[in-house]
Design a protein around this motif. Structure first.
Motif, PDB file in Angstrom:
ATOM      1  N   TYR A   1       0.851  -1.189   0.000  1.00 25.27           N
ATOM      2  CA  TYR A   1       0.000   0.000   0.000  1.00 25.27           C
ATOM      3  C   TYR A   1       0.885   1.236   0.000  1.00 25.27           C
ATOM      4  CZ  TYR A   1      -3.655  -3.228   1.540  1.00 25.27           C
ATOM      5  OH  TYR A   1      -4.539  -4.263   1.647  1.00 25.27           O
TER       6      TYR A   1
ATOM      7  N   VAL B   1       0.375   5.217   1.206  1.00 28.04           N
ATOM      8  CA  VAL B   1      -0.556   5.945   2.069  1.00 28.04           C
ATOM      9  C   VAL B   1      -0.110   7.395   2.154  1.00 28.04           C
ATOM     10  CG1 VAL B   1      -1.659   6.033   4.317  1.00 28.04           C
ATOM     11  CG2 VAL B   1      -0.907   3.832   3.390  1.00 28.04           C
TER      12      VAL B   1
ATOM     13  N   ARG C   1       0.159  10.441   4.294  1.00 30.11           N
ATOM     14  CA  ARG C   1       0.129  10.665   5.742  1.00 30.11           C
ATOM     15  C   ARG C   1      -0.665  11.903   6.119  1.00 30.11           C
ATOM     16  NH1 ARG C   1       5.755   9.509   5.286  1.00 30.11           N
ATOM     17  NH2 ARG C   1       6.262  11.704   5.669  1.00 30.11           N
TER      18      ARG C   1
ATOM     19  N   TRP D   1      -5.451   5.774   1.483  1.00 32.68           N
ATOM     20  CA  TRP D   1      -4.761   4.505   1.241  1.00 32.68           C
ATOM     21  C   TRP D   1      -5.034   4.065  -0.190  1.00 32.68           C
ATOM     22  CZ3 TRP D   1      -2.716   0.676   4.933  1.00 32.68           C
ATOM     23  CH2 TRP D   1      -2.480   1.224   6.196  1.00 32.68           C
TER      24      TRP D   1
ATOM     25  N   GLN E   1      -8.042   3.209  -4.715  1.00 33.99           N
ATOM     26  CA  GLN E   1      -8.083   3.638  -3.319  1.00 33.99           C
ATOM     27  C   GLN E   1      -8.751   2.546  -2.497  1.00 33.99           C
ATOM     28  OE1 GLN E   1      -9.704   7.532  -2.771  1.00 33.99           O
ATOM     29  NE2 GLN E   1      -9.651   7.414  -0.535  1.00 33.99           N
TER      30      GLN E   1
ATOM     31  N   SER F   1      -8.865   2.693   4.876  1.00 36.17           N
ATOM     32  CA  SER F   1      -7.764   2.888   5.816  1.00 36.17           C
ATOM     33  C   SER F   1      -7.797   1.804   6.892  1.00 36.17           C
ATOM     34  CB  SER F   1      -7.843   4.268   6.462  1.00 36.17           C
ATOM     35  OG  SER F   1      -6.895   4.397   7.496  1.00 36.17           O
TER      36      SER F   1
ATOM     37  N   TRP G   1       4.423  10.499   2.285  1.00 37.20           N
ATOM     38  CA  TRP G   1       3.771   9.208   2.067  1.00 37.20           C
ATOM     39  C   TRP G   1       4.504   8.144   2.854  1.00 37.20           C
ATOM     40  CZ3 TRP G   1       5.091  10.547  -3.555  1.00 37.20           C
ATOM     41  CH2 TRP G   1       4.262  11.591  -3.997  1.00 37.20           C
TER      42      TRP G   1
END
Length: 375
Positions: free
Chosen positions: A53, A55, A57, A62, A68, A71, A103
């Motif tokens: 994954y 992500v 931040r 996610w 997508q 989370s 990320w």
């Protein structure tokens, strides 16, 4: 980060400064070209049943690099391992923040899949250990046949040494390590036996000497004692048995704290209050009265010498008590006789002088009588 149809776009935003102020922002969008096939190939490189994954931040978005996804609520700012509950059981997640972008990369894998290789390795090691243990037991059973008997013999002989009994030789003439141990044990047993015989002879000689010394002291009129050099009220640490013949008390009673101070005559305690241990090489002699068990007092001549203790380095005092009551009584009688002799000499001198004067008086009286008329 956003998804447009089947393409994933990553956004870069940078402020544009001018004259100390921000006059605008530069936005750059980059489209990823990863598809389902590429993602599957990437996950295959990571490991079986692993999922990768990416992500955001900041916004908490996610994506699996294709679409997508929901989370999982993991901490994304620091690298580390975390677990969370998945639909089919616990999931192990490895989080790695990217340093030049907001990320984080997250790789997940079912917990059971992670432990499966470990379980297999443990099983193989267990089977190998069981085989080795079986082999070791068989080897030990074979070897113990040649080791058990001599070891038991050595153990029995060692027990005899501990009990002080005679120990026979245990050497069997073997040329291996057990034989070396047996011969060494025989040498040790012989040395111990010789040392024990010598020690027993010395103990017997010391016992005879001690008994002879005790007999001499018990029949002697001198009581010997030891005490430390701390002060006059310190009880003796040792006293000879003939103290009972001298003062009518047992050695245990004489060694009790407080007995010495109570036994000394009250009139002599003040003279003993300044007691100090004699200097090395000197002796101290004192005379005082001590109460006998019958209530009477005995005159004691106490002679003390300093004696360093070689065992602990402390300074001790060795002393001797001698009953001089009879000597003191004879001295008292002699002084009384001397006094009476002096009084007699004085009375004789006075009578002689008085007789001379009286003679003159008598002569003069006779002369006076002769000159008087008769009748």
């Amino acid at each position: 980060l956003f998804l447009l149809r089947d393409s994933l776009f990553l956004g870069y935003v940078a402020p544009v400064p001018w004259g100390g102020e921000t006059i605008g922002y530069l936005v750059v969008w980059q489209a990823t070209d990863t598809d389902v096939t590429d993602r599957a190939a990437l996950e295959g490189l990571i490991g079986q049943n692993a999922t990768l994954y990416l992500v955001d931040r900041i916004d908490g978005v996610w994506t699996d690099l294709v679409a997508q996804v929901p989370s999982h609520g993991l901490p994304l700012a620091e690298a580390g391992l975390h677990t969370y509950d998945g639909p089919d059981g616990p999931i192990l997640a490895a989080v790695t923040p990217l340093t030049l972008a907001p990320w984080s990369l997250v790789v997940t894998r079912p917990f059971g899949g992670v432990l499966a290789p470990v379980h297999a390795t443990v099983l193989r090691l267990g089977m190998l250990g069981a085989a080795l243990l079986t082999l070791a037991l068989v080897g030990a059973w074979v070897i113990s046949g040649s080791l058990t008997k001599p070891i038991r013999t050595l153990a029995a002989a060692a027990g005899g040494v501990g009990r002080g009994t005679a120990v026979p030789r245990v050497s069997s003439g073997r040329g291996d390590e057990i034989g070396v141990l047996e011969r060494a044990f025989d040498d040790m047993a012989e040395t111990l036996a010789a040392s024990r015989d010598e020690l027993e002879a010395r103990i017997a000689e010391a016992t005879r000497s001690r008994k002879q010394l005790e007999q001499v002291m018990d029949t002697s009129g001198v009581v010997l004692y030891h005490l430390d050099a701390s002060g006059e009220d310190t009880p003796p640490t040792w006293i000879s048995n003939n103290v009972e013949a001298l003062l009518g008390v047992t050695p245990e009673e004489a060694l009790a704290p407080g007995w010495w101070r109570q036994a000394v005559h009250p009139d002599d305690r003040a003279a003993l209050s300044g007691w100090r241990a004699p200097a090395d090489g000197e002796r101290a002699v004192r005379h005082y009265r001590v109460r006998h068990a019958d209530g009477n007092f005995r005159w004691i001549r106490d002679e003390q010498r300093q004696r360093p203790n070689p065992d602990n380095g402390a300074v001790e005092v060795s002393g001797a008590w001698l009953d001089v009551t009879l000597q003191r009584d004879l001295e008292h009688q002699l002084r009384q006789a001397q006094k009476m002799e002096a009084v007699g000499r004085l009375a004789g001198g006075v009578a002689h002088d008085f007789n001379n004067v009286l003679t003159v008086v008598l002569v003069e009286a006779e002369r006076a009588l002769a000159e008087l008329p008769r009748g």
